[in-house]
Structures are given as structure tokens and as C-alpha cells.
Write an enzyme that holds these catalytic residues in place. Structure first.
Site, PDB file in Angstrom:
ATOM      1  N   ASP A 234     -25.569 -15.143  -6.672  1.00 59.24           N
ATOM      2  CA  ASP A 234     -23.228 -14.922  -5.387  1.00 59.24           C
ATOM      3  C   ASP A 234     -22.976 -13.849  -5.931  1.00 59.24           C
ATOM      4  O   ASP A 234     -22.254 -13.828  -7.161  1.00 59.24           O
ATOM      5  CB  ASP A 234     -22.123 -16.324  -6.296  1.00 59.24           C
ATOM      6  CG  ASP A 234     -21.090 -16.038  -5.272  1.00 59.24           C
ATOM      7  OD1 ASP A 234     -20.722 -15.110  -5.222  1.00 59.24           O
ATOM      8  OD2 ASP A 234     -20.549 -17.734  -4.901  1.00 59.24           O
ATOM      9  N   GLU A 327     -15.804 -18.393 -16.364  1.00 57.15           N
ATOM     10  CA  GLU A 327     -15.537 -18.696 -14.926  1.00 57.15           C
ATOM     11  C   GLU A 327     -15.447 -20.164 -14.974  1.00 57.15           C
ATOM     12  O   GLU A 327     -17.138 -20.664 -14.592  1.00 57.15           O
ATOM     13  CB  GLU A 327     -17.171 -18.153 -14.543  1.00 57.15           C
ATOM     14  CG  GLU A 327     -17.583 -17.835 -12.828  1.00 57.15           C
ATOM     15  CD  GLU A 327     -17.623 -19.204 -11.956  1.00 57.15           C
ATOM     16  OE1 GLU A 327     -16.491 -19.993 -12.248  1.00 57.15           O
ATOM     17  OE2 GLU A 327     -18.556 -19.638 -11.186  1.00 57.15           O
ATOM     18  N   GLU A 336     -13.017 -30.170 -11.360  1.00 58.69           N
ATOM     19  CA  GLU A 336     -13.519 -29.917 -12.275  1.00 58.69           C
ATOM     20  C   GLU A 336     -12.730 -30.012 -13.140  1.00 58.69           C
ATOM     21  O   GLU A 336     -13.005 -30.176 -14.321  1.00 58.69           O
ATOM     22  CB  GLU A 336     -15.080 -28.869 -12.325  1.00 58.69           C
ATOM     23  CG  GLU A 336     -16.374 -29.586 -11.565  1.00 58.69           C
ATOM     24  CD  GLU A 336     -17.003 -28.061 -11.821  1.00 58.69           C
ATOM     25  OE1 GLU A 336     -16.771 -27.662 -12.620  1.00 58.69           O
ATOM     26  OE2 GLU A 336     -18.347 -28.490 -10.736  1.00 58.69           O
ATOM     27  N   HIS A 477     -20.374 -19.111  -3.358  1.00 56.58           N
ATOM     28  CA  HIS A 477     -20.923 -20.384  -3.822  1.00 56.58           C
ATOM     29  C   HIS A 477     -19.788 -21.769  -3.457  1.00 56.58           C
ATOM     30  O   HIS A 477     -19.737 -22.560  -3.579  1.00 56.58           O
ATOM     31  CB  HIS A 477     -21.963 -20.967  -4.777  1.00 56.58           C
ATOM     32  CG  HIS A 477     -21.208 -20.641  -5.389  1.00 56.58           C
ATOM     33  ND1 HIS A 477     -20.242 -19.273  -6.339  1.00 56.58           N
ATOM     34  CD2 HIS A 477     -20.765 -22.057  -6.860  1.00 56.58           C
ATOM     35  CE1 HIS A 477     -19.991 -19.782  -7.785  1.00 56.58           C
ATOM     36  NE2 HIS A 477     -20.263 -20.932  -7.543  1.00 56.58           N
TER      37      HIS A 477
END
Length: 529
Positions: A234, A327, A336, A477
Site C-alpha cells: 500500500d 500504524e 480494532e 488497503h
């Protein structure tokens, strides 16, 4: 919302002193016991009950429930037990079924989570003097009410009406007292929240409180190499981090850097090449063993130290770091809940003049008019090889999807609904509600809401870097998060559509999200998991 506080450290005495005096309904409950008996006992005239799923009139509540089982293959008592419905939940369910005319199969297949009848609007009866609403759901579950209804004798209709009115009055009085108590408790909780010390690193969030075995699936998913290949390829993502570090060497020169969730170690190596004195890379997944080999292969082992474990569970070899890079972003930014771990690291290890990067993030919304996508994913269920599977919509629609949205299908100007400063945000602020206004640019049918995020490397940077995951930008992505509408609605160019979004974590799985929209008098609830 307050951040997690260890119950062992909770000042019970202080709360006891501030606890408001609440109503005590025990005496009234005893006095009104008889009012809550089966309301149609001893009724000489049979009560006609309309079926919930067809126009059939039944002779009693019991007959209606039996009819639902035989003719519609749905046991309402099983539904009540499955979702632990209280009196108000039962009333809302009955009114929801009558008002929406939903299929019995849809109710049987409802998953755990927010129920479609949670709105207070479903407390309003659809049918006047509905016998199903005049039945105690607790008695239904215990089986006592129905048997009593069968053996009921003969008493006057006036006596029954008086009992119903008394029961309604008692319920209204109880509701009034409950609302007053809720307001008192709300004020108490607000006081506790305002007095909570949110700066203490010892306070953990829901993700940090997960046991290692409970969180194993999440970290195992990052042990697969394909996901790291996808992220590294990506270019928008990876080159933005690289450009931020390489174009701002003054930010990293001679600094101690912490990389939270390092994966293959690419960000750690960028930081080392940018001039960092020392980089500490932390990851719980098995990929860290490959990261160790990668670091050695690039002769950076003297600068980069790799540690396996969750940041919440380990102890770093330094007291403070100057920079935290990570990240951490998931779908719709917050999926998440990895930002929870970054904030834990910030509060525990970041120096007073240090910074987290990326430091600023936006979440944006827009409306989509894409009848083909709606046909492919929603209308599809109306006719599947000649069979009606429309009941599937009730479970398909609430699942948010992650896809690429064509910029040409956007029908409004995007609007930012939340901005997060990673150096200042508190854990409790990652669950939020926000009003929004969308200016319509095209007269058409709205078929979905789309969400995406923008990322900024800004603080102290002479060369600022940003990237967007929106439909108008180069594909990443993360793609976009789509909230499809079961029933599209018309919009007109120039119209300003007001709405509200609420984002909260799933208490059963704090790495997943519930997203609720209040739009055009509709409450739309979605899950992202």
C-alpha cells in the site's frame, strides 16, 4: 465516558456519601401484586387477539402464541428468553412487529447485539387495548399466565377494565419514579466522571483489560505474512510514513523512538535511517521473529531493539521516549481499537515534550447514490433463484462492509464528523456522538452512507505529510466503510440533511464497533467486526 478504574481502588465511602436518595417501591409492589395478575382472568366474554404476522383473530393470548408456533414457526417465549427481554423490551418487541410487519423468520434469526426495537418510539401501542400488551411477559415465560387464562371464570367486563386501568396507572407511576431515579444517577455519574483523573497511566481501557488468550485471535491474524505484504504494498500508507520521517530528519535526530505494533519493522527502520538514536519496536504477533531477521539483515541491530509482547504487559528498557510512531489505523479509523494501546504507551512512556505520530486524524462521512450496488447486496435477497429470501436483509444490512466506492456515486459534500489529536485525546473520547449536516449535490436516491479517514503528520514538521482514504483519493488497503440502507430515500440537490452518528465499542469484543445513525427519523444500527 470515564476510562477504566480498578474497582479495588474505587472510593466506596465517597460514593456512598454522594449517593442520591432513590425511590423504594417495595411497599407499593406488595400492595399492587393483585393488579399484576393475569388481566383477563374470569372474563365472561372471550378476547379477540390479532395475530402478529397475519390477519387471523384468535380467542386468547395463549391461542395466539400457539398459532405463531404452528403457522409461523416462531416461539415468542423463546425470543424473549434469548434476548433477556424485560417488560419494556417485550412491549417494544410487540409494537415493533405490528408496526413494521416483519417476517417471523427475521425475528428467529436475530443475532446478539443491538435489537431493532430499542427505540423508545416502540413503547407506543400500535393497536388500542392490545391484549398482548396487557399480558405480563414474566408470566408468559414461566407458563403460569397462560394456564390461568385457560381456566379463567366469569366476572364482569367492567371489573377487568378497572384492573387494566389500575395496572396502567401503576406502571405510569413506576415509570415516573424510575425516570426521576435515572436523572439522579445520571447527575451522580457525571460528577464522578468529571472528578476522574484521566492522566494516570495506571488506568487501563477495555482492550488492555483483555487477557492474552482473549486477544489471541487478533494478534494471530497479524502473524500471517499476506497481511504484511498487503500493507507494505500500500504505497499511500507506507510512503507517507517514509516521507514524513525522511523529510523531517530534525524531528528524529538523536531521539529515542517507540514503534507500537511494529510488524515487519519497516517504520522502525525508517526512523533509524532518519537519525533516531535508539528505536524500541514492540509487537505481540509472531511476525516479530521475522522482524528480528530483517533488522539484522539491514545491519540496524545496534539501533533497533525488538520486544515481543503487548505494550500493556511489558516493561521498556527506558523510562521515557521522545517519539511514538505506530500504524494503528483500522477500518473506519477506530476498528480494532489499536489506538487504545498507543494511548497507553503515550501516557506511560512519552516525555513531556514528545509527540505521537501520526498526530492528527479526521473521520468523514458522505452519502452514496449507487442503485447497482444496492441491487447487488440488498435487493438481491428479494429473488434468489426464484425464492424469496428478503428476511435475510434484517441480518445483512446491519453488517457494515469494506469496499471501494466510486467517487462518481457520491451525492453530497463530505463532512468531518470527528477530529482526533493523538497527543491530547483521552481513551473515553474514542467513543463519541456527533451531529452532522450533509449538503446534497445531486437529486437522486440515497442508497448508502460511506465513511473514511484522513491522516496528518503535522506537529513540529517543516515538511508536513498527509494522506486520505476517501473515494476521491488513491485507493488504499483500508478502502472505505459502507453502511448500506435497506430502504433508500430521495434527496434533492441543495438540501441540507441533518443527522447524528454514535460510535461505541462492542462490550463483548472491544476491538469491534457499533455505529448508529439517526437520519430522517430512522435509527440505523451497524456493526463493524
Amino acid at each position: 465516558m470515564a476510562e477504566y478504574t480498578n474497582p479495588r481502588e474505587f472510593d466506596c465511602d465517597g460514593v456512598a456519601d454522594e449517593m442520591p436518595e432513590l425511590s423504594d417501591g417495595e411497599d407499593e409492589d406488595i400492595e399492587n401484586d393483585e393488579l399484576w395478575q393475569c388481566m383477563d382472568e374470569d372474563d365472561s366474554e372471550p378476547t379477540k387477539v390479532t395475530c402478529l404476522f397475519c390477519d387471523r383473530l384468535l380467542s386468547s393470548v395463549l391461542a395466539t402464541l400457539q398459532h405463531c408456533v404452528v403457522e409461523h414457526q416462531l416461539n415468542l417465549v423463546d425470543v424473549m428468553r434469548k434476548h433477556n427481554l424485560d417488560d419494556y423490551g417485550y412491549i417494544k418487541m410487540i409494537n415493533f412487529i405490528r408496526s413494521t410487519k416483519c417476517d417471523a423468520a427475521c425475528l428467529a434469526g436475530l443475532p446478539d447485539g443491538p435489537l431493532p426495537w430499542e427505540s423508545e418510539d416502540f413503547l407506543r401501542p400500535v393497536i388500542q387495548d392490545d391484549p398482548l400488551l396487557q399480558t405480563d411477559p414474566e408470566d408468559l415465560c414461566e407458563g403460569s399466565s397462560l394456564s390461568a387464562c385457560q381456566s379463567s371464570g366469569a366476572k364482569s367486563h367492567d371489573a377487568q377494565e378497572q384492573r387494566i386501568q389500575a395496572r396502567v396507572q401503576a406502571a405510569e407511576d413506576a415509570l415516573t419514579r424510575s425516570l426521576e431515579d435515572m436523572q439522579k444517577l445520571k447527575l451522580l455519574v457525571q460528577g464522578l466522571v468529571m472528578n476522574t483523573d484521566t492522566s494516570r497511566p495506571g488506568n487501563l481501557g477495555t482492550v488492555a483489560e483483555l487477557r492474552e488468550d482473549e486477544d489471541e485471535a487478533y494478534f494471530s491474524s497479524y502473524g500471517h505474512y499476506s497481511i504484511h505484504e498487503e500493507m507494505l504494498k500500500d504505497k499511500v500508507r507506507t510512503e507517507s510514513y517514509r516521507d514524513f520521517m525522511y523529510r523531517n530528519p530534525e524531528v528524529f535526530r538523536d531521539k529515542v523512538v517507540l514503534d507500537v505494533g511494529c510488524g515487519t519493522g519497516i517504520l522502525s527502520m525508517f526512523a533509524a535511517r532518519a537519525g533516531a538514536k535508539k528505536v524500541i519496536a514492540v509487537d505481540q504477533s509472531e511476525i516479530i521473529y521475522q522482524a528480528m531477521d530483517i533488522v539484522r539483515s539491514n545491519q540496524l541491530e545496534d539501533k533497533i531493539t525488538l520486544i515481543k509482547g503487548r505494550i500493556e504487559d511489558i516493561k521498556l528498557p527506558v523510562e521515557k521516549v521522545d517519539i511514538i510512531i505506530s500504524e494503528w489505523m483500522g477500518y473506519f479509523l477506530l476498528f480494532e481499537s489499536m489506538l487504545d494501546s498507543v494511548l497507553y504507551a503515550r501516557d506511560a512512556y512519552l516525555a513531556d515534550d514528545g509527540s505521537v505520530y501520526p498526530d492528527l486524524c479526521n473521520i468523514s462521512l458522505a452519502l452514496v447514490g449507487d442503485p447497482q450496488k444496492h441491487q447487488d447486496h440488498i435487493a438481491f435477497w428479494d429473488d434468489v433463484y426464484g425464492f424469496n429470501m428478503s428476511c435475510m436483509k434484517k441480518v445483512v444490512v446491519p453488517e457494515a462492509s469494506v469496499e471501494v466506492v466510486n467517487e462518481d456515486t457520491l451525492i453530497c459534500e463530505p463532512t468531518v464528523i470527528q477530529t482526533i489529536d493523538c497527543n491530547r485525546v483521552c481513551l473515553s473520547e474514542l467513543e463519541f456522538a456527533s451531529d452532522f449536516c450533509l449538503k446534497i449535490t445531486k437529486s437522486t436516491e440515497c442508497t448508502a452512507i460511506v465513511g473514511y479517514f484522513d491522516i496528518f503528520f503535522d506537529k513540529g514538521c517543516s515538511n508536513k505529510v498527509m494522506f486520505s482514504t476517501g473515494p476521491q483519493a488513491t485507493k488504499t488497503h483500508w478502502k472505505q466503510t459502507i453502511f448500506l440502507l435497506e430502504k433508500p430515500f430521495s434527496v434533492q440537490a441543495g438540501e441540507e440533511l441533518q443527522g447524528k452518528i454514535t460510535v461505541r465499542k462492542n462490550k463483548k469484543d472491544p476491538r469491534s464497533l457499533f455505529v448508529t445513525f439517526d437520519l430522517r427519523d430512522r435509527k440505523l444500527i451497524y456493526s463493524l467486526q
